[in-house]
Design a protein around this motif. Structure first.
Motif, PDB file in Angstrom:
ATOM      1  N   SER A 192       0.821  -1.217   0.000  1.00 50.99           N
ATOM      2  CA  SER A 192       0.000   0.000   0.000  1.00 50.99           C
ATOM      3  C   SER A 192       0.850   1.259   0.000  1.00 50.99           C
ATOM      4  CB  SER A 192      -0.883   0.029   1.247  1.00 50.99           C
ATOM      5  OG  SER A 192      -1.735  -1.091   1.301  1.00 50.99           O
ATOM      6  N   PHE A 193       0.381   2.255  -0.754  1.00 46.80           N
ATOM      7  CA  PHE A 193       1.011   3.572  -0.683  1.00 46.80           C
ATOM      8  C   PHE A 193       0.045   4.636  -1.171  1.00 46.80           C
ATOM      9  CE2 PHE A 193       1.773   2.905  -5.154  1.00 46.80           C
ATOM     10  CZ  PHE A 193       1.910   4.158  -5.715  1.00 46.80           C
ATOM     11  N   GLY A 194       0.359   5.879  -0.828  1.00 47.37           N
ATOM     12  CA  GLY A 194      -0.424   7.026  -1.273  1.00 47.37           C
ATOM     13  C   GLY A 194       0.465   8.249  -1.302  1.00 47.37           C
ATOM     14  N   THR A 195      -0.130   9.376  -1.653  1.00 52.02           N
ATOM     15  CA  THR A 195       0.618  10.630  -1.695  1.00 52.02           C
ATOM     16  C   THR A 195      -0.073  11.630  -0.774  1.00 52.02           C
ATOM     17  OG1 THR A 195      -0.574  11.503  -3.617  1.00 52.02           O
ATOM     18  CG2 THR A 195       1.381  10.155  -4.062  1.00 52.02           C
ATOM     19  N   ALA A 196      -0.079  12.886  -1.137  1.00 51.22           N
ATOM     20  CA  ALA A 196      -0.786  13.915  -0.375  1.00 51.22           C
ATOM     21  C   ALA A 196      -1.846  14.522  -1.277  1.00 51.22           C
ATOM     22  CB  ALA A 196       0.184  14.997   0.098  1.00 51.22           C
ATOM     23  N   GLY A 197      -2.917  15.004  -0.666  1.00 42.87           N
ATOM     24  CA  GLY A 197      -3.971  15.682  -1.404  1.00 42.87           C
ATOM     25  C   GLY A 197      -5.222  14.845  -1.547  1.00 42.87           C
ATOM     26  N   CYS A 198      -6.337  15.516  -1.804  1.00 42.90           N
ATOM     27  CA  CYS A 198      -7.619  14.838  -2.017  1.00 42.90           C
ATOM     28  C   CYS A 198      -8.545  15.773  -2.787  1.00 42.90           C
ATOM     29  CB  CYS A 198      -8.261  14.454  -0.689  1.00 42.90           C
ATOM     30  SG  CYS A 198      -9.685  13.350  -0.899  1.00 42.90           S
ATOM     31  N   ASN A 199      -9.471  15.186  -3.528  1.00 44.41           N
ATOM     32  CA  ASN A 199     -10.420  15.991  -4.284  1.00 44.41           C
ATOM     33  C   ASN A 199     -11.742  16.178  -3.541  1.00 44.41           C
ATOM     34  OD1 ASN A 199     -11.062  13.304  -4.618  1.00 44.41           O
ATOM     35  ND2 ASN A 199     -11.610  13.491  -6.774  1.00 44.41           N
ATOM     36  N   LEU A 200     -11.861  15.634  -2.336  1.00 37.51           N
ATOM     37  CA  LEU A 200     -13.033  15.858  -1.491  1.00 37.51           C
ATOM     38  C   LEU A 200     -12.582  16.628  -0.245  1.00 37.51           C
ATOM     39  CD1 LEU A 200     -14.871  12.412  -1.649  1.00 37.51           C
ATOM     40  CD2 LEU A 200     -15.225  14.429  -3.062  1.00 37.51           C
ATOM     41  N   ALA A 201     -13.542  17.078   0.522  1.00 36.46           N
ATOM     42  CA  ALA A 201     -13.253  17.808   1.755  1.00 36.46           C
ATOM     43  C   ALA A 201     -14.108  17.239   2.888  1.00 36.46           C
ATOM     44  CB  ALA A 201     -13.535  19.294   1.563  1.00 36.46           C
ATOM     45  N   CYS A 202     -14.003  15.937   3.104  1.00 38.29           N
ATOM     46  CA  CYS A 202     -14.851  15.260   4.092  1.00 38.29           C
ATOM     47  C   CYS A 202     -14.545  15.739   5.505  1.00 38.29           C
ATOM     48  CB  CYS A 202     -14.658  13.750   3.995  1.00 38.29           C
ATOM     49  SG  CYS A 202     -15.069  13.094   2.371  1.00 38.29           S
ATOM     50  N   LYS A 203     -15.580  16.143   6.197  1.00 35.50           N
ATOM     51  CA  LYS A 203     -15.434  16.649   7.556  1.00 35.50           C
ATOM     52  C   LYS A 203     -15.080  15.540   8.547  1.00 35.50           C
ATOM     53  CE  LYS A 203     -18.580  20.593   6.968  1.00 35.50           C
ATOM     54  NZ  LYS A 203     -17.787  21.150   5.962  1.00 35.50           N
ATOM     55  N   PHE A 204     -15.171  14.291   8.127  1.00 33.12           N
ATOM     56  CA  PHE A 204     -14.939  13.136   8.997  1.00 33.12           C
ATOM     57  C   PHE A 204     -13.728  12.323   8.545  1.00 33.12           C
ATOM     58  CE2 PHE A 204     -18.200  12.528   5.797  1.00 33.12           C
ATOM     59  CZ  PHE A 204     -17.619  11.553   5.002  1.00 33.12           C
ATOM     60  N   CYS A 205     -12.871  12.890   7.745  1.00 37.26           N
ATOM     61  CA  CYS A 205     -11.740  12.168   7.145  1.00 37.26           C
ATOM     62  C   CYS A 205     -10.825  11.577   8.208  1.00 37.26           C
ATOM     63  CB  CYS A 205     -10.948  13.091   6.227  1.00 37.26           C
ATOM     64  SG  CYS A 205      -9.592  12.250   5.379  1.00 37.26           S
ATOM     65  N   GLN A 206     -10.540  10.283   8.101  1.00 34.25           N
ATOM     66  CA  GLN A 206      -9.627   9.643   9.042  1.00 34.25           C
ATOM     67  C   GLN A 206      -8.169   9.798   8.626  1.00 34.25           C
ATOM     68  OE1 GLN A 206     -10.912   5.569   9.138  1.00 34.25           O
ATOM     69  NE2 GLN A 206      -9.688   5.006   7.361  1.00 34.25           N
ATOM     70  N   ASN A 207      -7.937  10.202   7.380  1.00 34.42           N
ATOM     71  CA  ASN A 207      -6.573  10.410   6.893  1.00 34.42           C
ATOM     72  C   ASN A 207      -6.305  11.883   6.580  1.00 34.42           C
ATOM     73  OD1 ASN A 207      -5.827   7.702   7.011  1.00 34.42           O
ATOM     74  ND2 ASN A 207      -6.588   7.283   4.965  1.00 34.42           N
ATOM     75  N   TRP A 208      -6.948  12.774   7.309  1.00 36.85           N
ATOM     76  CA  TRP A 208      -6.856  14.204   7.000  1.00 36.85           C
ATOM     77  C   TRP A 208      -5.428  14.721   7.024  1.00 36.85           C
ATOM     78  CZ3 TRP A 208      -4.660  17.447  10.498  1.00 36.85           C
ATOM     79  CH2 TRP A 208      -4.537  16.962  11.806  1.00 36.85           C
ATOM     80  N   ASP A 209      -4.591  14.153   7.896  1.00 36.75           N
ATOM     81  CA  ASP A 209      -3.210  14.628   7.981  1.00 36.75           C
ATOM     82  C   ASP A 209      -2.430  14.342   6.698  1.00 36.75           C
ATOM     83  OD1 ASP A 209      -3.491  11.914   8.713  1.00 36.75           O
ATOM     84  OD2 ASP A 209      -1.587  11.943   9.792  1.00 36.75           O
ATOM     85  N   ILE A 210      -2.849  13.324   5.953  1.00 37.50           N
ATOM     86  CA  ILE A 210      -2.239  13.004   4.662  1.00 37.50           C
ATOM     87  C   ILE A 210      -3.012  13.687   3.539  1.00 37.50           C
ATOM     88  CG2 ILE A 210      -1.765  11.158   3.004  1.00 37.50           C
ATOM     89  CD1 ILE A 210      -1.495   9.275   5.448  1.00 37.50           C
ATOM     90  N   SER A 211      -4.315  13.480   3.544  1.00 37.81           N
ATOM     91  CA  SER A 211      -5.109  13.936   2.402  1.00 37.81           C
ATOM     92  C   SER A 211      -5.185  15.453   2.286  1.00 37.81           C
ATOM     93  CB  SER A 211      -6.523  13.347   2.463  1.00 37.81           C
ATOM     94  OG  SER A 211      -7.244  13.866   3.554  1.00 37.81           O
ATOM     95  N   LYS A 212      -5.060  16.151   3.371  1.00 42.62           N
ATOM     96  CA  LYS A 212      -5.124  17.617   3.328  1.00 42.62           C
ATOM     97  C   LYS A 212      -3.771  18.275   3.546  1.00 42.62           C
ATOM     98  CE  LYS A 212      -9.225  17.780   2.160  1.00 42.62           C
ATOM     99  NZ  LYS A 212      -9.401  17.913   0.726  1.00 42.62           N
ATOM    100  N   SER A 213      -2.751  17.465   3.553  1.00 43.39           N
ATOM    101  CA  SER A 213      -1.418  18.010   3.772  1.00 43.39           C
ATOM    102  C   SER A 213      -1.008  18.910   2.620  1.00 43.39           C
ATOM    103  CB  SER A 213      -0.413  16.875   3.900  1.00 43.39           C
ATOM    104  OG  SER A 213       0.883  17.400   3.991  1.00 43.39           O
ATOM    105  N   ARG A 214      -0.446  20.030   2.958  1.00 40.28           N
ATOM    106  CA  ARG A 214       0.174  20.908   1.972  1.00 40.28           C
ATOM    107  C   ARG A 214       1.684  20.897   2.182  1.00 40.28           C
ATOM    108  NH1 ARG A 214      -4.162  23.456  -0.370  1.00 40.28           N
ATOM    109  NH2 ARG A 214      -5.905  23.820   0.976  1.00 40.28           N
ATOM    110  N   GLU A 215       2.089  20.130   3.160  1.00 42.53           N
ATOM    111  CA  GLU A 215       3.505  20.044   3.506  1.00 42.53           C
ATOM    112  C   GLU A 215       4.153  18.929   2.710  1.00 42.53           C
ATOM    113  OE1 GLU A 215       5.213  21.885   5.805  1.00 42.53           O
ATOM    114  OE2 GLU A 215       3.449  23.119   6.099  1.00 42.53           O
ATOM    115  N   MET A 216       5.106  19.267   1.902  1.00 45.74           N
ATOM    116  CA  MET A 216       5.808  18.243   1.141  1.00 45.74           C
ATOM    117  C   MET A 216       6.643  17.355   2.066  1.00 45.74           C
ATOM    118  SD  MET A 216       4.628  18.412  -1.802  1.00 45.74           S
ATOM    119  CE  MET A 216       5.681  17.376  -2.792  1.00 45.74           C
TER     120      MET A 216
END
Length: 183
Positions: A33-57
């Motif tokens: 498994s792997f992923g990157t940073a960013g997401c195209n949704l803005a879920c208020k309940f996101c369990q991976n918010w630290d990854i999906s909403k990260s702007r920090e490279m």
């Protein structure tokens, strides 16, 4: 546009396929498994918010080419590679190139996704995937707009597309959030 996360991951992990969650796709097997940073949704309940909403490279510390990922998965005995942690449509070029490298080694590709993708991109993306878990987050447009910052119909279109126009194995995860059943 340039994909700044290409070749850079928020992390790698070997998981049981059931954690993706896929229960009927190579049950009992391991998935890389792997992923990157960013997401195209803005879920208020996101369990991976630290990854999906990260702007920090800085969260993208691990680097690997598509070929390195495929070879590593093969060497570790994984039957598949999962594009996960954030929605793989965000890093589609990286995921698709990795899927090509995996296919050359007989490794399956798994998209763990919200299914929120446009028609043309959907066709190109799923042509490279062998399986998908689509997270159907709610059942009304109101739910999607208020809690996800998106619309329901594109997700339903993806599910219909997967069922009627592809050979991609897919399973649906349905999210239940206490107190949100009326939306």
């Amino acid at each position: 546009m340039v994909l700044t996360t290409y070749g850079r991951s928020s992390g790698f992990c070997i998981d049981p396929i059931e954690k993706k969650p896929l229960n009927q796709f190579y049950p009992g097997s391991s998935v890389f498994s792997f992923g990157t940073a960013g997401c195209n949704l803005a879920c208020k309940f996101c369990q991976n918010w630290d990854i999906s909403k990260s702007r920090e490279m800085d969260t993208l510390m691990d680097q690997a080419s598509p070929e390195t990922i495929a070879r590593t998965a093969h060497r570790l005995g994984c039957k598949s590679v999962a594009y996960t942690y954030n929605d793989p449509v965000i890093f589609a070029e990286y995921a698709m190139d990795t899927a090509d490298a995996c296919r050359e080694l007989g490794i399956q590709s798994v998209a763990v996704t919200a299914g929120y993708i446009g028609t043309e991109a959907r066709r190109d993306f799923y042509a490279k995937m062998d399986a998908a878990n689509v997270d159907l987050k709610g059942f009304t447009d109101e739910f999607y707009v208020k809690l996800c910052g998106a619309k329901l119909n594109p997700v339903l279109d993806t599910l219909a597309y997967l069922k009627h126009e592809t050979n991609v194995w897919f399973e649906i995860t349905t999210l239940l959030i206490p107190g949100q059943t009326r939306l």
